[in-house]
Design an enzyme around this catalytic site. Structure first.
Site, short mmCIF file in Angstrom:
data_model
loop_
_atom_site.label_atom_id
_atom_site.label_comp_id
_atom_site.label_asym_id
_atom_site.label_seq_id
_atom_site.Cartn_x
_atom_site.Cartn_y
_atom_site.Cartn_z
N GLY A 168 3.72 -8.02 11.72
CA GLY A 168 4.93 -6.99 12.38
C GLY A 168 5.26 -7.73 13.53
O GLY A 168 4.99 -8.31 13.83
N GLY A 203 4.86 -3.50 6.67
CA GLY A 203 5.37 -4.81 6.44
C GLY A 203 5.66 -5.36 4.79
O GLY A 203 5.74 -7.76 5.14
N GLU A 249 -3.56 -8.86 5.02
CA GLU A 249 -3.97 -8.14 6.01
C GLU A 249 -5.74 -7.77 5.85
O GLU A 249 -6.49 -8.04 6.40
CB GLU A 249 -2.69 -7.42 6.44
CG GLU A 249 -1.85 -7.41 6.99
CD GLU A 249 -0.44 -6.15 7.42
OE1 GLU A 249 -0.65 -4.74 6.87
OE2 GLU A 249 0.06 -6.43 7.93
O1 DER Z 1 2.53 -4.15 7.73
C1 DER Z 1 1.85 -3.42 8.68
O2 DER Z 1 0.39 -2.89 8.55
C2 DER Z 1 1.90 -3.68 10.06
O3 DER Z 1 1.06 -4.19 10.70
C3 DER Z 1 2.81 -2.58 10.40
O4 DER Z 1 2.21 -1.44 10.07
C4 DER Z 1 3.44 -2.36 11.61
O5 DER Z 1 4.67 -2.96 12.36
P1 DER Z 1 5.30 -3.11 13.45
O6 DER Z 1 4.21 -3.24 14.33
O7 DER Z 1 5.91 -3.81 12.79
O8 DER Z 1 5.14 -1.46 13.37
#
Ligand code: DER
Length: 223
Positions: free
Chosen positions: A29, A97, A103
């Site tokens: 992200g 994301g 993850e």
């Molecule tokens: O896709 C995900 O889980 C990312 O970590 C998201 O949750 C956070 O993305 P960002 O830092 O662009 O807001």
């Protein structure tokens, strides 16, 4: 401070949790991208990273940080990742994301999950952000009907006019209208539905620490 500056603040602050000489778990992200950019300053001090997405892998490699496959490590001291929402207990909604499956896998390898987020992500209860759920395509309509029975509205995430295909070759449903009052039970229940690959509730794999970017600086929340 702009949201981008808050992300940079927490991305930098996460370096203090990186153990020299080790392999660090890296999420996905825009906030994690700030962490990756900051991590480049330590690339001589760490062995490398295990990545949770093709996008993060590409960014790490472009900065000269060695990337290891998850199967090459027994465990990680720490996993650094962002969130779409985080509640007062460290439960998160993730998957904005589209990387939620990998993850959750890399987070499972790590002793500690350090969440880095700007203050907009802190919520009293999960569920306002559309909940990402990675699904096997053939089960999408059936799963959408099961969410409808819970009052949810599930739509298949699109990219360039087609259903988005994840790094794992699956589709993502984004579900609005849910109120997730018991994240642990919700995650366990939905994970059982045939065709669900990963639900974007991280309750069983919750954060240990959240570095929250605020106008007053970085707040460290422990769970
Ligand atoms: O896709 C995900 O889980 C990312 O970590 C998201 O949750 C956070 O993305 P960002 O830092 O662009 O807001």
């Amino acid at each position: 401070l702009t949201q981008d500056e808050l992300k940079a603040l927490v991305g930098q602050a996460a370096l203090q949790y990186v153990v020299p000489g080790e392999i660090v778990g890296v999420g996905t992200g825009s906030t994690v991208n700030k962490f990756i950019d900051a991590l480049a300053s330590m690339k001589g001090d760490i062995k490398g990273a295990v990545s949770s997405s093709v996008a993060s892998t590409e960014r790490l490699k472009a900065l000269g940080i060695p990337v290891f496959d998850a199967n090459e490590v027994e465990s990680l001291s720490v996993y650094i990742d962002g969130a779409d929402e985080i509640d007062g207990q460290g439960h998160m909604v993730k998957g904005g994301g589209a990387a939620l499956t990998r993850e959750k896998i890399v987070a499972a390898l790590a002793g500690r999950f350090v969440c880095i987020a700007d203050e907009s992500k802190l919520v009293p209860a999960l569920g306002k952000f559309p909940l990402p759920v990675e699904v096997i395509p053939m089960a999408a309509a059936h799963i959408a009907r099961r969410f409808a029975a819970l009052g949810g509205k599930a739509t298949i995430r699109q990219k360039d006019g087609q259903p988005l295909v994840t790094d794992n070759g699956q589709h993502i449903l984004d579900v609005t209208g849910l109120s997730i009052t018991d994240p642990l039970a919700f995650e366990s229940d939905v994970n059982q539905w045939p065709g669900v690959v990963t639900v974007g509730v991280f309750a069983h794999q919750k954060a240990s620490v959240c570095l929250l970017g605020t106008a007053q600086g970085v707040k460290t929340l422990s769970y």
